[in-house]
Design an enzyme around this catalytic site. Structure first.
Site, PDB file in Angstrom:
ATOM      1  N   LYS A 188     -18.042  -0.634   5.354  1.00  0.00           N
ATOM      2  CA  LYS A 188     -18.445  -1.690   4.426  1.00  0.00           C
ATOM      3  C   LYS A 188     -19.945  -1.653   4.143  1.00  0.00           C
ATOM      4  O   LYS A 188     -20.381  -1.924   3.016  1.00  0.00           O
ATOM      5  CB  LYS A 188     -18.029  -3.053   4.982  1.00  0.00           C
ATOM      6  CG  LYS A 188     -18.014  -4.157   3.932  1.00  0.00           C
ATOM      7  CD  LYS A 188     -17.287  -5.391   4.429  1.00  0.00           C
ATOM      8  CE  LYS A 188     -17.152  -6.433   3.320  1.00  0.00           C
ATOM      9  NZ  LYS A 188     -16.409  -7.627   3.798  1.00  0.00           N
ATOM     10  N   MET A 229      24.375   8.767   3.299  1.00  0.00           N
ATOM     11  CA  MET A 229      24.278  10.065   3.945  1.00  0.00           C
ATOM     12  C   MET A 229      24.506   9.959   5.457  1.00  0.00           C
ATOM     13  O   MET A 229      25.163  10.820   6.057  1.00  0.00           O
ATOM     14  CB  MET A 229      22.923  10.716   3.661  1.00  0.00           C
ATOM     15  CG  MET A 229      22.811  12.142   4.150  1.00  0.00           C
ATOM     16  SD  MET A 229      24.033  13.257   3.395  1.00  0.00           S
ATOM     17  CE  MET A 229      23.218  13.642   1.846  1.00  0.00           C
ATOM     18  N   PHE A 247     -12.045  -7.165  13.430  1.00  0.00           N
ATOM     19  CA  PHE A 247     -10.914  -7.608  12.616  1.00  0.00           C
ATOM     20  C   PHE A 247     -10.532  -6.507  11.612  1.00  0.00           C
ATOM     21  O   PHE A 247     -11.357  -6.026  10.860  1.00  0.00           O
ATOM     22  CB  PHE A 247     -11.267  -8.893  11.873  1.00  0.00           C
ATOM     23  CG  PHE A 247     -10.173  -9.392  10.978  1.00  0.00           C
ATOM     24  CD1 PHE A 247      -8.975  -9.850  11.511  1.00  0.00           C
ATOM     25  CD2 PHE A 247     -10.335  -9.414   9.591  1.00  0.00           C
ATOM     26  CE1 PHE A 247      -7.959 -10.311  10.684  1.00  0.00           C
ATOM     27  CE2 PHE A 247      -9.337  -9.880   8.764  1.00  0.00           C
ATOM     28  CZ  PHE A 247      -8.135 -10.328   9.309  1.00  0.00           C
ATOM     29  N   GLN A 248      -9.273  -6.117  11.639  1.00  0.00           N
ATOM     30  CA  GLN A 248      -8.699  -5.091  10.768  1.00  0.00           C
ATOM     31  C   GLN A 248      -9.388  -3.735  10.921  1.00  0.00           C
ATOM     32  O   GLN A 248      -9.440  -2.939   9.969  1.00  0.00           O
ATOM     33  CB  GLN A 248      -8.698  -5.549   9.297  1.00  0.00           C
ATOM     34  CG  GLN A 248      -7.748  -6.714   9.048  1.00  0.00           C
ATOM     35  CD  GLN A 248      -7.504  -6.998   7.580  1.00  0.00           C
ATOM     36  OE1 GLN A 248      -8.350  -6.733   6.724  1.00  0.00           O
ATOM     37  NE2 GLN A 248      -6.338  -7.552   7.270  1.00  0.00           N
ATOM     38  N   GLU A 260       0.809  -1.220   0.000  1.00  0.00           N
ATOM     39  CA  GLU A 260       0.000   0.000   0.000  1.00  0.00           C
ATOM     40  C   GLU A 260       0.843   1.271   0.000  1.00  0.00           C
ATOM     41  O   GLU A 260       0.438   2.293  -0.577  1.00  0.00           O
ATOM     42  CB  GLU A 260      -0.950   0.004   1.208  1.00  0.00           C
ATOM     43  CG  GLU A 260      -2.052  -1.035   1.131  1.00  0.00           C
ATOM     44  CD  GLU A 260      -1.671  -2.400   1.689  1.00  0.00           C
ATOM     45  OE1 GLU A 260      -2.548  -3.287   1.780  1.00  0.00           O
ATOM     46  OE2 GLU A 260      -0.473  -2.577   2.047  1.00  0.00           O
TER      47      GLU A 260
END
Length: 586
Positions: A186, A501, A136-137, A74
């Site tokens: 949802k 760096m 969940f999630q 993502e």
């Protein structure tokens, strides 16, 4: 480049959108996709999951109108959307699921807000009745992203979708652009709308009024200071690209004879061979532009934030100068540097108003001061970097040869670190809107997915990513996205087996105590070929010319790994906390 917010563009998009029957009803997922199409969206970068699955089912019915690109992570979706937006001037769109899908996107959102990149991020969320139950999630993505978005909103009903999406796009692309996040439960995706789908692009909001046209009295005060100046210096940043003000900027400096210098994100707005271009500002910028910052009598800042990488120790920054600050975001005015003449508004409109008020001038003696410092920098640094006597290839050689072969006209996407600074120093930008990098956040792993997004947004242009070996391993999986697309994205790894760096700082400021910066790297070319991306490694200077030709002549994705000097440092350098005039040549 100008982000698409004017009425003519909106009208064009509205003409292109599909006609909807007055009595047409649909579920929330279809309403969401229809809303995106109505905004002219043709590309979505995304990754499916449980809480966003109804929307993915709806996309199946619109594959002839919307190109969905399946990324491998993502974060890659977010950076690809950024690259797409930065090169095309359109809003980047990404689509991910709830929980880890949403949190994986957070880095890209934070990157977009600080670099003023317009994105609309659509996130799936658990059903409304499960909110707050640690389902969940489930993650409170609204709370997580509130500080790093221009606006975020949770949709819990299908009927909200058209209006909320219209606001989202308007906010993302208007004023100072930035990311907007829409969290959609949802149930809102699945349920039917109770009224016919009707989409109208948003033109204004009651509580949000970005000022595009500056106040005339502000512009007049700025013009007076410029006309009276003996040693003016103009600094330009990303705001010039965003507003599409490159032409007006050149007209101003040419009319008034003002030397101009660029921030990191402003690079490519003025061709490097223009006689009034003085160089690049900041920590690893050019010698003269930094030293003479503290000798100018009037400083004109156009579309920049005066961030710490530009100013160094702000208590010793340009104290002798009267400062004009042209900036669309009023929150940036006087935030870091006190402006004698603030001009709040769009850079393009501000410069258009300013130009007729400016008297022709030359300032040739002042401009010659920059040439003196340029000659010294060339002798002490540039010649040494471009014509080295060392056995190993230097990063500067690679960048300058790439610049020559692409005539300074490629879209160059740099990751973060030494290679980023070398790219900014040694690529000779000749074409507008040709440099993309993570500026404010400094996000390692940015370049590979952002370069892919840039190629999607500007398929007609050559796009080359410059990446360090450390950065490459942070988003290496996006080679799969590039391979699946078949787009000829070119990538160069400058491999020194160090986090370069950090190592440089440890050498200079921590008594060379190299603490966890040396990398044992994998075989990058074998990994790339495993994804289906061709490539090869260049270790010898004699092979560099042919290696770059192979890269650029490929009509498919290609990875070139160049083994460079291990302990190379980037100079000039303004140490942290130092004054810009104390910039070091070595």
């Amino acid at each position: 480049m100008e982000y698409k917010e004017n009425q003519a563009v909106t009208a064009e998009v509205e003409e292109q959108q599909p006609k909807v029957e007055a009595a047409e009803l649909m579920n929330g997922s279809h309403a969401l996709i229809r809303s995106l199409i109505a905004e002219g969206v043709d590309t979505i970068f995304g990754y499916p999951g449980g809480a966003i699955m109804p929307v993915y089912d709806a996309i199946y019915d619109y594959q002839d109108q919307v190109n969905h690109i399946l990324v491998r992570h993502e974060q890659g979706a977010g950076h690809a959307a950024e690259g797409y937006a930065r090169v095309s001037g359109r809003v980047g769109v990404c689509l991910v699921t709830s929980g880890p899908g949403a949190t994986n996107l957070v880095t890209a959102i934070a990157d977009a807000i600080i670099d003023s990149t317009p994105m609309v991020c659509v996130i799936g969320q658990v059903a409304m009745h499960l909110l707050g139950t640690d389902a969940f999630q489930e993650t409170d993505v609204i709370g997580v992203t509130m500080p790093i978005t221009k606006w975020n909103y949770q949709i819990t009903s299908a009927d909200e979708i058209p209006e909320v999406m219209a606001k989202a796009f308007y906010i993302a692309k208007s004023g100072r652009p930035g990311p907007v996040l829409i969290d959609i439960t949802k149930n809102a995706q699945q349920e039917m709308m109770t009224k016919a789908f009707n989409y109208s692009c948003c033109q204004k909001l009651i509580s949000y009024h970005p000022r595009l046209t500056p106040k005339r009295e502000q512009v007049e005060k700025a013009a007076k200071l410029i006309n009276e100046a003996k040693r003016p210096l103009l600094l330009f940043g990303h705001g010039v690209k965003i507003s599409g003000a490159e032409k007006e900027l050149l007209e101003l400096v040419e009319k008034a004879g003002i030397p101009c210098a660029s921030t990191l994100l402003g690079l490519s707005s003025v061709p490097v061979d223009h006689p009034l271009y003085a160089g690049w500002l900041g920590m690893h910028g050019n010698y003269g532009t930094n030293v003479l910052t503290n000798q100018c009598d009037v400083m004109i800042g156009v579309g920049l934030r005066f961030d710490d990488r530009v100013t160094g120790d702000v208590s010793r920054y340009a104290k002798q100068a009267k400062i004009i600050h042209i900036e669309i975001d009023p929150a940036e005015i006087d935030k870091v540097v006190k402006a004698e003449a603030p001009v709040v508004g769009d850079a393009k409109q501000a410069l258009q108003m300013l130009l007729p008020m400016i008297n022709p001038n030359d300032h040739s003696m002042w401009r010659n001061e920059f040439r003196k410092y340029e000659a010294l920098e060339d002798e002490k640094i540039t010649q040494r970097e471009l014509a080295p006597t060392t056995e190993k290839i230097k990063m500067a050689e690679v960048i300058r040869m790439l610049s020559d072969k692409t005539k300074g006209e490629a879209v160059v996407v740099a990751d973060v670190g030494q290679h980023q600074m070398m790219t900014a120093r040694y690529y000779q930008f000749k074409k507008n809107n040709s440099f993309i990098t993570s500026g404010g956040l400094g996000t390692m792993g940015y370049a590979l997915p952002a370069a892919f997004g840039a190629k999607v947004g500007a398929p007609e242009r050559e796009v080359v990513a410059i990446i360090g070996d450390g950065c490459f391993q942070m988003t290496i999986q996006e080679l799969g996205t590039i391979a699946q697309s078949g787009l000829p994205v070119k990538a160069i790894i400058l491999n020194n087996n160090y986090l370069g760096m950090v190592r440089q700082w440890q050498q200079l400021f921590f008594q060379k105590r190299y603490s966890f910066v040396e990398l044992q790297n994998p075989d990058f070319i074998t990994i790339a070929k495993g994804f289906g991306v061709d490539g090869h490694t260049c270790e010898q200077r004699a092979d560099l010319n042919d290696s770059l030709d192979r890269l650029l002549q490929s009509d498919k994705p290609y990875l070139l790994e160049v083994i460079v000097e291990k302990e190379e440092n980037v100079f000039p350098m303004v140490p942290t906390g130092a004054c810009v005039a104390d910039i070091r040549l070595e």
